[in-house]
Design an enzyme around this catalytic site. Structure first.
Site, PDB file in Angstrom:
ATOM      1  N   CYS A 117     148.887  83.028  40.135  1.00  0.00           N
ATOM      2  CA  CYS A 117     147.683  82.858  39.311  1.00  0.00           C
ATOM      3  C   CYS A 117     147.683  83.972  38.275  1.00  0.00           C
ATOM      4  O   CYS A 117     148.742  84.544  37.971  1.00  0.00           O
ATOM      5  CB  CYS A 117     146.408  82.814  40.157  1.00  0.00           C
ATOM      6  SG  CYS A 117     146.039  84.311  41.083  1.00  0.00           S
ATOM      7  N   ASN A 158     146.228  87.504  40.784  1.00  0.00           N
ATOM      8  CA  ASN A 158     146.679  87.588  42.183  1.00  0.00           C
ATOM      9  C   ASN A 158     145.626  88.228  43.093  1.00  0.00           C
ATOM     10  O   ASN A 158     145.941  88.897  44.062  1.00  0.00           O
ATOM     11  CB  ASN A 158     148.018  88.344  42.301  1.00  0.00           C
ATOM     12  CG  ASN A 158     148.719  88.203  43.648  1.00  0.00           C
ATOM     13  OD1 ASN A 158     149.434  89.098  44.085  1.00  0.00           O
ATOM     14  ND2 ASN A 158     148.522  87.098  44.333  1.00  0.00           N
ATOM     15  N   SER A 206     145.702  82.647  43.955  1.00  0.00           N
ATOM     16  CA  SER A 206     147.014  82.618  44.635  1.00  0.00           C
ATOM     17  C   SER A 206     146.994  83.287  46.019  1.00  0.00           C
ATOM     18  O   SER A 206     147.691  82.809  46.919  1.00  0.00           O
ATOM     19  CB  SER A 206     148.143  83.143  43.739  1.00  0.00           C
ATOM     20  OG  SER A 206     147.949  84.466  43.352  1.00  0.00           O
ATOM     21  N   ASP A 245     139.555  79.118  37.425  1.00  0.00           N
ATOM     22  CA  ASP A 245     139.400  80.541  37.724  1.00  0.00           C
ATOM     23  C   ASP A 245     137.964  80.813  38.186  1.00  0.00           C
ATOM     24  O   ASP A 245     137.016  80.552  37.440  1.00  0.00           O
ATOM     25  CB  ASP A 245     139.696  81.296  36.415  1.00  0.00           C
ATOM     26  CG  ASP A 245     139.588  82.795  36.572  1.00  0.00           C
ATOM     27  OD1 ASP A 245     139.166  83.256  37.646  1.00  0.00           O
ATOM     28  OD2 ASP A 245     139.928  83.495  35.605  1.00  0.00           O
ATOM     29  N   CYS A 293     142.386  86.182  43.481  1.00  0.00           N
ATOM     30  CA  CYS A 293     141.506  85.078  43.916  1.00  0.00           C
ATOM     31  C   CYS A 293     142.304  83.847  44.359  1.00  0.00           C
ATOM     32  O   CYS A 293     142.408  83.556  45.549  1.00  0.00           O
ATOM     33  CB  CYS A 293     140.520  84.685  42.813  1.00  0.00           C
ATOM     34  SG  CYS A 293     139.334  85.979  42.403  1.00  0.00           S
TER      35      CYS A 293
HETATM   36  P1  4NP Z   1     142.865  84.948  39.835  1.00  0.00           P
HETATM   37  O1  4NP Z   1     141.433  85.303  39.234  1.00  0.00           O
HETATM   38  O2  4NP Z   1     143.765  84.714  38.659  1.00  0.00           O
HETATM   39  O3  4NP Z   1     142.579  83.696  40.603  1.00  0.00           O
HETATM   40  O4  4NP Z   1     143.269  86.117  40.691  1.00  0.00           O
HETATM   41  C1  4NP Z   1     141.204  86.312  38.299  1.00  0.00           C
HETATM   42  C2  4NP Z   1     141.136  87.615  38.711  1.00  0.00           C
HETATM   43  C3  4NP Z   1     140.878  88.614  37.783  1.00  0.00           C
HETATM   44  C4  4NP Z   1     140.678  88.292  36.471  1.00  0.00           C
HETATM   45  C5  4NP Z   1     140.773  86.979  36.053  1.00  0.00           C
HETATM   46  C6  4NP Z   1     141.033  85.990  36.982  1.00  0.00           C
HETATM   47  N1  4NP Z   1     140.378  89.305  35.521  1.00  0.00           N
HETATM   48  O5  4NP Z   1     140.136  88.961  34.362  1.00  0.00           O
HETATM   49  O6  4NP Z   1     140.361  90.482  35.890  1.00  0.00           O
END
Ligand code: 4NP
Length: 157
Positions: free
Chosen positions: A8, A11, A15, A124, A13
């Site tokens: 993702c 990493n 994945s 997301d 949430c």
């Molecule tokens: P993930 O979610 O890609 O499912 O781990 C996110 C985690 C952090 C961020 C974006 C999406 N961020 O912008 O910090």
């Protein structure tokens, strides 16, 4: 041995949840010595962090213990893994752009393996409410079962 990598953005949430849900199914099917599972992110901002506490809470309620520690994607991943499973369109495009032509066949969206949901992406959940985290788990439970069915077929070939 089949090797599966969930990818993702952060990493923290989606994945890590896919990793937790899929490992649970692999253990239930007694295939831990035949299927290796890992996860990573295309961005390394959260490197070294455990999964997001909201994601861990929602997963825990369904019996999944998310223990992975965030890491960025590395070049070796493309050679090492048989399945490289991304979460949304942007994630899919980003990963595909990093992949050598002869490895591109490995890169898919995890929702390709869903059979009970019409969704073509795992959205997301990071900036949204609790329902986003629940949707992530609903989609991943569906997709991970489909993925396991596919890999089991290949293992029997
Ligand atoms: P993930 O979610 O890609 O499912 O781990 C996110 C985690 C952090 C961020 C974006 C999406 N961020 O912008 O910090």
């Amino acid at each position: 041995m089949k090797k599966v990598l969930f990818v993702c953005l952060g990493n923290i949430c989606r994945s890590p949840s896919a990793e937790g849900v899929f490992k649970h199914l692999v253990a239930k099917a007694n295939l831990e010595d035949k299927i290796f599972v890992d996860s990573c992110g295309t961005a390394a901002h959260h490197e070294g962090e455990p999964a997001d506490s909201r994601m861990r809470e929602h997963a825990q309620k369904r019996g999944y213990d998310l223990t992975s520690i965030a890491r960025g994607m590395v070049k070796k991943d493309f050679e090492e893994f048989d399945y490289i499973l991304t979460m949304d369109n942007s994630n899919f495009k980003n990963v595909l752009a990093l992949t050598a032509d002869d490895q591109k066949y490995k890169v898919k969206k995890i929702t390709d393996f869903c059979s009970n949901h019409p969704h073509d992406q795992v959205p997301d959940p990071y900036y949204g409410g609790p329902e986003g985290f629940e949707l992530v788990l609903d989609l991943l439970e569906d997709a991970c079962q489909g993925l396991l069915n596919q890999i089991q077929k290949e293992l029997h070939q």
